[in-house]
Design a protein around this motif. Sequence first.
Motif, PDB file in Angstrom:
ATOM      1  N   PRO A   1      -6.523  11.136   2.166  1.00 60.04           N
ATOM      2  CA  PRO A   1      -5.177  11.627   2.469  1.00 60.04           C
ATOM      3  C   PRO A   1      -4.687  12.564   1.374  1.00 60.04           C
ATOM      4  O   PRO A   1      -5.157  12.481   0.225  1.00 60.04           O
ATOM      5  N   PRO A   2      -3.750  13.457   1.695  1.00 59.58           N
ATOM      6  CA  PRO A   2      -3.234  14.387   0.685  1.00 59.58           C
ATOM      7  C   PRO A   2      -2.581  13.672  -0.495  1.00 59.58           C
ATOM      8  O   PRO A   2      -2.555  14.193  -1.606  1.00 59.58           O
ATOM      9  N   ARG A   3      -2.039  12.504  -0.261  1.00 54.39           N
ATOM     10  CA  ARG A   3      -1.427  11.695  -1.313  1.00 54.39           C
ATOM     11  C   ARG A   3      -1.729  10.235  -1.019  1.00 54.39           C
ATOM     12  O   ARG A   3      -2.144   9.877   0.093  1.00 54.39           O
ATOM     13  N   GLN A   4      -1.530   9.403  -2.021  1.00 51.21           N
ATOM     14  CA  GLN A   4      -1.743   7.972  -1.817  1.00 51.21           C
ATOM     15  C   GLN A   4      -0.764   7.444  -0.772  1.00 51.21           C
ATOM     16  O   GLN A   4       0.426   7.732  -0.822  1.00 51.21           O
ATOM     17  N   ARG A   5      -1.279   6.660   0.156  1.00 54.73           N
ATOM     18  CA  ARG A   5      -0.423   6.073   1.201  1.00 54.73           C
ATOM     19  C   ARG A   5      -0.282   4.576   0.932  1.00 54.73           C
ATOM     20  O   ARG A   5      -1.281   3.864   0.790  1.00 54.73           O
ATOM     21  N   VAL A   6       0.969   4.136   0.853  1.00 51.82           N
ATOM     22  CA  VAL A   6       1.272   2.735   0.583  1.00 51.82           C
ATOM     23  C   VAL A   6       1.978   2.154   1.795  1.00 51.82           C
ATOM     24  O   VAL A   6       3.028   2.657   2.206  1.00 51.82           O
ATOM     25  N   PHE A   7       1.393   1.102   2.371  1.00 54.32           N
ATOM     26  CA  PHE A   7       1.936   0.450   3.566  1.00 54.32           C
ATOM     27  C   PHE A   7       2.411  -0.955   3.224  1.00 54.32           C
ATOM     28  O   PHE A   7       1.695  -1.716   2.562  1.00 54.32           O
TER      29      PHE A   7
END
Length: 328
Positions: A65-71
């Motif tokens: 992903p273009p940036r870290q994804r936090v769910f």
Amino acid sequence: MKLRPTRDAKRAAAETPRNVSRETWLPPAEEAWQEPTTADTPIGAEAERAVRILHNAKGQQLRRPPRQRVFTIANQKGGVGKTTTAVNVAAALALQGLKTLVIDLDPQGNASTALGIEHRPGTPSSYEVLIGEITLESALQQSPYSERLYCVPATIDLAGAEIELVSMVAREGRLRNALATLKEYDFDYVFIDCPPSLGLLTINALVAAPEVLIPIQCEYYALEGVGQLLRNIDMVKAHLNPLLDVTTVVLTMYDGRTKLADQVAEDVRSHFGDKVLRTVIPRSVKVSEAPGYGMTILEYDPGSRGAMSYLDASREIAERAHGPARAQ
């Protein structure tokens, strides 16, 4: 007059091999023996399918992903598939080349168990991170199933964390502050597994993550608690985390034999629209059995419908990071 065999005929007969039994008969070279394929039996077919699925998954590396994804994976109703979704989606992303972290915020520690992570009392865990005794890095453990899959485990000590957090300064943002120190690990995806409640542990998770993933069981009662969860999310967004948004909804425990499952799925899709994944997670005994062996479904039975569904769901989540399909 009786004909007698000539001398040449006798010699030819002597050179001709005699008939032998079927057990010792050798086939001609062009009919060489072939080993039976594994698909000749149901177990063989399943094993062949599992190998093929794992091979294809490892061969189809997902884009970062273009940036870290936090769910944050939240739903205050228990038994809807929060932990199962967290560990299996994380494992599926790791299998396809992405570096993934699961933070276990449930005192039961089921996510830690499913990932094969030690979480006995005394193990450095999310509890010590929240109360400020250790850094998040100190609690990290690598899953034995993948070099790209990590977990911050939960111990039973976490059950008392909410009482201890009440008197602490900036109690709602402690997990967010801890996550900010983890930049050097360069995780692509972080999944926070919440307990089935709307207390301070879940609030910490909602403050730490810009994205919320809601698993919804395809049964009537599962819909009742979603309204309260959405109201809490709106409150956190208004006062603590303006970036917070529900970006993903996963339909779990889908049973295509019942009309109710279709009805619930239709209601959820009409309310959440494109935020609902096209992939639905079927009700599966294999998915339920896997944690008992300390495994994700991808390790326990990679050829099962549950494993294939979670692989498809992980790809769909990853694709949304790169195109207009991602819900805003």
